[in-house]
Design a protein around this motif. Structure first.
Motif, PDB file in Angstrom:
ATOM      1  N   GLN A  55       0.863  -1.181   0.000  1.00  0.00           N
ATOM      2  CA  GLN A  55       0.000   0.000   0.000  1.00  0.00           C
ATOM      3  C   GLN A  55       0.896   1.226   0.000  1.00  0.00           C
ATOM      4  OE1 GLN A  55      -0.577   2.561   2.344  1.00  0.00           O
ATOM      5  NE2 GLN A  55      -2.474   3.348   1.477  1.00  0.00           N
ATOM      6  N   LEU A  56       0.615   2.183  -0.845  1.00  0.00           N
ATOM      7  CA  LEU A  56       1.385   3.437  -0.829  1.00  0.00           C
ATOM      8  C   LEU A  56       0.507   4.551  -1.408  1.00  0.00           C
ATOM      9  CD1 LEU A  56       5.115   3.962  -1.853  1.00  0.00           C
ATOM     10  CD2 LEU A  56       3.350   5.672  -2.266  1.00  0.00           C
ATOM     11  N   ASP A  57       0.088   5.444  -0.522  1.00  0.00           N
ATOM     12  CA  ASP A  57      -0.641   6.651  -0.926  1.00  0.00           C
ATOM     13  C   ASP A  57       0.360   7.793  -0.874  1.00  0.00           C
ATOM     14  OD1 ASP A  57      -2.085   9.046  -1.007  1.00  0.00           O
ATOM     15  OD2 ASP A  57      -3.795   8.196   0.056  1.00  0.00           O
ATOM     16  N   VAL A  58       0.639   8.398  -2.009  1.00  0.00           N
ATOM     17  CA  VAL A  58       1.718   9.394  -2.056  1.00  0.00           C
ATOM     18  C   VAL A  58       1.423  10.624  -1.207  1.00  0.00           C
ATOM     19  CG1 VAL A  58       2.495   8.634  -4.345  1.00  0.00           C
ATOM     20  CG2 VAL A  58       0.874  10.545  -4.165  1.00  0.00           C
ATOM     21  N   THR A  59       0.156  10.834  -0.857  1.00  0.00           N
ATOM     22  CA  THR A  59      -0.191  12.012  -0.054  1.00  0.00           C
ATOM     23  C   THR A  59      -0.077  11.757   1.446  1.00  0.00           C
ATOM     24  OG1 THR A  59      -2.545  11.454   0.065  1.00  0.00           O
ATOM     25  CG2 THR A  59      -1.837  12.803  -1.812  1.00  0.00           C
ATOM     26  N   ASP A  60       0.211  10.528   1.825  1.00  0.00           N
ATOM     27  CA  ASP A  60       0.189  10.135   3.243  1.00  0.00           C
ATOM     28  C   ASP A  60       1.612   9.814   3.711  1.00  0.00           C
ATOM     29  OD1 ASP A  60       0.004   8.854   5.666  1.00  0.00           O
ATOM     30  OD2 ASP A  60      -1.595   7.479   5.046  1.00  0.00           O
ATOM     31  N   PRO A  61       2.200  10.702   4.535  1.00  0.00           N
ATOM     32  CA  PRO A  61       3.582  10.468   4.971  1.00  0.00           C
ATOM     33  C   PRO A  61       3.756   9.129   5.674  1.00  0.00           C
ATOM     34  CG  PRO A  61       2.881  12.690   5.550  1.00  0.00           C
ATOM     35  CD  PRO A  61       1.664  11.985   5.036  1.00  0.00           C
ATOM     36  N   GLY A  62       2.752   8.713   6.471  1.00  0.00           N
ATOM     37  CA  GLY A  62       2.867   7.432   7.172  1.00  0.00           C
ATOM     38  C   GLY A  62       2.903   6.270   6.197  1.00  0.00           C
ATOM     39  N   SER A  63       2.060   6.341   5.175  1.00  0.00           N
ATOM     40  CA  SER A  63       2.005   5.277   4.170  1.00  0.00           C
ATOM     41  C   SER A  63       3.322   5.184   3.394  1.00  0.00           C
ATOM     42  CB  SER A  63       0.840   5.579   3.199  1.00  0.00           C
ATOM     43  OG  SER A  63       0.945   4.814   2.041  1.00  0.00           O
ATOM     44  N   VAL A  64       3.848   6.317   2.996  1.00  0.00           N
ATOM     45  CA  VAL A  64       5.119   6.305   2.230  1.00  0.00           C
ATOM     46  C   VAL A  64       6.258   5.811   3.126  1.00  0.00           C
ATOM     47  CG1 VAL A  64       6.786   7.742   0.991  1.00  0.00           C
ATOM     48  CG2 VAL A  64       4.336   8.136   0.691  1.00  0.00           C
ATOM     49  N   GLY A  65       6.282   6.288   4.377  1.00  0.00           N
ATOM     50  CA  GLY A  65       7.351   5.874   5.290  1.00  0.00           C
ATOM     51  C   GLY A  65       7.311   4.386   5.576  1.00  0.00           C
ATOM     52  N   THR A  66       6.115   3.853   5.800  1.00  0.00           N
ATOM     53  CA  THR A  66       5.985   2.419   6.074  1.00  0.00           C
ATOM     54  C   THR A  66       6.415   1.603   4.867  1.00  0.00           C
ATOM     55  OG1 THR A  66       4.165   2.857   7.579  1.00  0.00           O
ATOM     56  CG2 THR A  66       4.352   0.608   6.753  1.00  0.00           C
ATOM     57  N   VAL A  78       9.790   4.381 -10.216  1.00  0.00           N
ATOM     58  CA  VAL A  78       8.958   5.049 -11.217  1.00  0.00           C
ATOM     59  C   VAL A  78       7.842   5.779 -10.480  1.00  0.00           C
ATOM     60  CG1 VAL A  78       7.524   4.803 -13.270  1.00  0.00           C
ATOM     61  CG2 VAL A  78       9.502   3.285 -12.944  1.00  0.00           C
ATOM     62  N   CYS A  79       7.945   7.119 -10.466  1.00  0.00           N
ATOM     63  CA  CYS A  79       6.943   7.972  -9.814  1.00  0.00           C
ATOM     64  C   CYS A  79       5.856   8.264 -10.840  1.00  0.00           C
ATOM     65  CB  CYS A  79       7.591   9.263  -9.330  1.00  0.00           C
ATOM     66  SG  CYS A  79       8.757   9.009  -7.985  1.00  0.00           S
ATOM     67  N   ASN A  80       4.844   7.413 -10.831  1.00  0.00           N
ATOM     68  CA  ASN A  80       3.804   7.470 -11.857  1.00  0.00           C
ATOM     69  C   ASN A  80       2.478   8.016 -11.329  1.00  0.00           C
ATOM     70  OD1 ASN A  80       2.189   6.287 -14.303  1.00  0.00           O
ATOM     71  ND2 ASN A  80       1.300   5.321 -12.478  1.00  0.00           N
ATOM     72  N   ALA A  81       2.203   7.837 -10.033  1.00  0.00           N
ATOM     73  CA  ALA A  81       0.894   8.206  -9.484  1.00  0.00           C
ATOM     74  C   ALA A  81       0.580   9.658  -9.798  1.00  0.00           C
ATOM     75  CB  ALA A  81       0.889   7.985  -7.970  1.00  0.00           C
ATOM     76  N   GLY A  82      -0.644   9.910 -10.253  1.00  0.00           N
ATOM     77  CA  GLY A  82      -1.014  11.279 -10.558  1.00  0.00           C
ATOM     78  C   GLY A  82      -2.506  11.406 -10.790  1.00  0.00           C
ATOM     79  N   THR A 102      -4.563  18.685  -6.644  1.00  0.00           N
ATOM     80  CA  THR A 102      -3.669  18.261  -7.727  1.00  0.00           C
ATOM     81  C   THR A 102      -2.212  18.414  -7.314  1.00  0.00           C
ATOM     82  OG1 THR A 102      -5.309  18.977  -9.351  1.00  0.00           O
ATOM     83  CG2 THR A 102      -3.048  18.681 -10.150  1.00  0.00           C
ATOM     84  N   LEU A 103      -1.897  19.560  -6.728  1.00  0.00           N
ATOM     85  CA  LEU A 103      -0.509  19.792  -6.291  1.00  0.00           C
ATOM     86  C   LEU A 103      -0.131  18.848  -5.155  1.00  0.00           C
ATOM     87  CD1 LEU A 103      -0.502  23.691  -6.417  1.00  0.00           C
ATOM     88  CD2 LEU A 103       0.757  22.157  -7.942  1.00  0.00           C
ATOM     89  N   ARG A 104      -1.100  18.540  -4.309  1.00  0.00           N
ATOM     90  CA  ARG A 104      -0.840  17.631  -3.178  1.00  0.00           C
ATOM     91  C   ARG A 104      -0.436  16.240  -3.684  1.00  0.00           C
ATOM     92  NH1 ARG A 104      -3.464  15.439   1.294  1.00  0.00           N
ATOM     93  NH2 ARG A 104      -5.307  14.872   0.098  1.00  0.00           N
ATOM     94  N   VAL A 105      -1.105  15.784  -4.735  1.00  0.00           N
ATOM     95  CA  VAL A 105      -0.802  14.443  -5.263  1.00  0.00           C
ATOM     96  C   VAL A 105       0.407  14.514  -6.205  1.00  0.00           C
ATOM     97  CG1 VAL A 105      -1.645  12.497  -6.627  1.00  0.00           C
ATOM     98  CG2 VAL A 105      -3.226  13.731  -5.094  1.00  0.00           C
TER      99      VAL A 105
END
Ligand SMILES: NC(=O)c1ccc[n+]([C@@H]2O[C@H](COP(=O)([O-])OP(=O)(O)OC[C@H]3O[C@@H](n4cnc5c(N)ncnc54)[C@H](OP(=O)(O)O)[C@@H]3O)[C@@H](O)[C@H]2O)c1
Length: 226
Positions: A55-66, A78-82, A102-105
Motif C-alpha cells: 500500500q502506498l498513498d503518495v499524499t500520506d507520509p505514514g504510508s510512504v514511510g511504512t 517510477v513515480c507514476n501516481a497522478g 492536484t498539487l498535493r498528489v
C-alpha cells in the motif's frame, strides 16, 4: 548479479500497471504499489507469483514511510501516481481546491516519494528514477495547457523538481529524469487510442539507462537511441 529491484507508484492501472509489467518482463524484481492495498495485491497476483505488493498513498507520509521501511533497497523508482482533476477549466475560473489537491498528489506526493527512496540510492551508488510528467508543461520548449491549469503547473513543477533532485545525485550513479508519455488511453484520457503498453516500453528504457546516461532531463521517446 542480483536483479535490480523496481518500485512503481500508482501501479494498479493505466500507465503504472503497464510499466510494472514491462519492468518485470525485463527481469527486474518488482514491487507494485497502490493507495488501495487490495488493488496492489490484485495487481501483483496478476503480474506474477514473485511480484510484491505494498500500500502506498503518495499524499500520506505514514504510508510512504511504512512502504519505504518495508520494501528494502529500491534500485529503480517510477513515480507514476497522478491525478487530472481540473480538465475543462481555465486559469481564471478553475476551482482552487482542485488545484490544491492536484498539487498535493502530483507535486508534493512525488516529492515525498523521492525523499523516501533517493537517499538510499545515493548511499548505494546506483539508481534510476523516472518521474512521469506530461506534454502540458512549459520547460524544454513546451507550453502550459490552459485547459487544465493546475495539472499543467503541477507537471511543470515536477520537471523543475526533477532537475533539482538530479543536481543532488550528480556523480553518484543515480540518474533522475522526467518523461512525457504522450497521450495514452487510460481512465485519465479515455478517448485516446495509444495503449499504455507503448509508453511503458519507453519508460522502462529510461528506467534502464546505462551508466553515463542522461540525467535531469525531460525525455520523450525520440531522445533515446534505438
Ligand atoms: N494518460 C495520458 O495521456 C497521460 C499523459 C501524460 C501524463 N500522464 C501521467 O501518467 C501517470 C499515470 O496516469 P494514467 O494515464 O495511467 O491515469 P490513471 O489510469 O488515472 O492512473 C492514475 C494512477 O495514479 C494513482 N493515484 C492517484 N492518486 C494517488 C495517490 N494519492 N497515491 C497513490 N496513487 C495514486 C491511481 O490510483 P487509484 O486507482 O487508487 O486512483 C492510479 O493508479 C499520471 O502521472 C499522469 O499524469 C498520463
Amino acid at each position: 548479479m542480483n536483479r535490480r529491484h523496481a518500485l512503481v507508484t500508482g501501479a494498479n492501472r493505466g500507465i503504472g500497471r503497464a510499466v510494472a509489467a514491462e519492468l518485470r518482463a525485463r527481469g527486474m524484481a518488482l514491487t507494485v504499489t497502490a493507495r488501495d492495498p487490495a488493488a496492489a495485491s490484485d495487481t501483483a497476483a496478476d503480474l506474477g507469483p514473485d511480484v510484491r505488493a505494498r500500500q502506498l498513498d503518495v499524499t500520506d507520509p505514514g504510508s510512504v514511510g511504512t512502504a519505504a521501511a518495508d520494501v528494502g533497497p529500491v534500485d529503480v523508482l517510477v513515480c507514476n501516481a497522478g491525478v487530472l482533476l481540473d480538465g475543462g477549466t481555465g486559469p481564471l475560473t478553475t476551482p482552487l481546491d482542485l488545484v490544491e489537491e492536484t498539487l498535493r498528489v502530483n507535486l508534493l506526493g512525488t516529492w515525498r516519494v523521492l525523499q523516501a527512496f533517493v537517499p538510499g540510492m545515493i548511499r548505494r551508488g546506483w539508481g534510476r528514477v523516472v518521474v512521469v510528467s506530461s506534454g502540458t508543461t512549459a520547460e524544454f520548449g513546451g507550453a502550459l495547457f490552459a485547459g487544465a491549469p493546475g495539472y499543467s503547473l503541477s507537471k511543470s513543477a515536477l520537471n523543475g523538481l526533477t532537475t533539482l533532485v538530479a543536481g543532488q545525485t550528480a556523480g553518484t550513479g543515480v540518474l533522475v529524469n522526467a518523461v512525457n508519455p504522450g497521450r495514452v488511453r487510460t481512465r485519465m484520457m479515455p478517448r485516446t487510442t495509444t495503449p499504455p503498453e507503448v509508453p511503458a516500453r519507453f519508460i522502462a528504457d529510461v528506467a534502464s539507462l546505462p551508466a553515463g546516461g542522461p540525467t535531469g532531463q525531460f525525455l520523450t521517446e525520440r531522445h533515446l537511441p534505438r
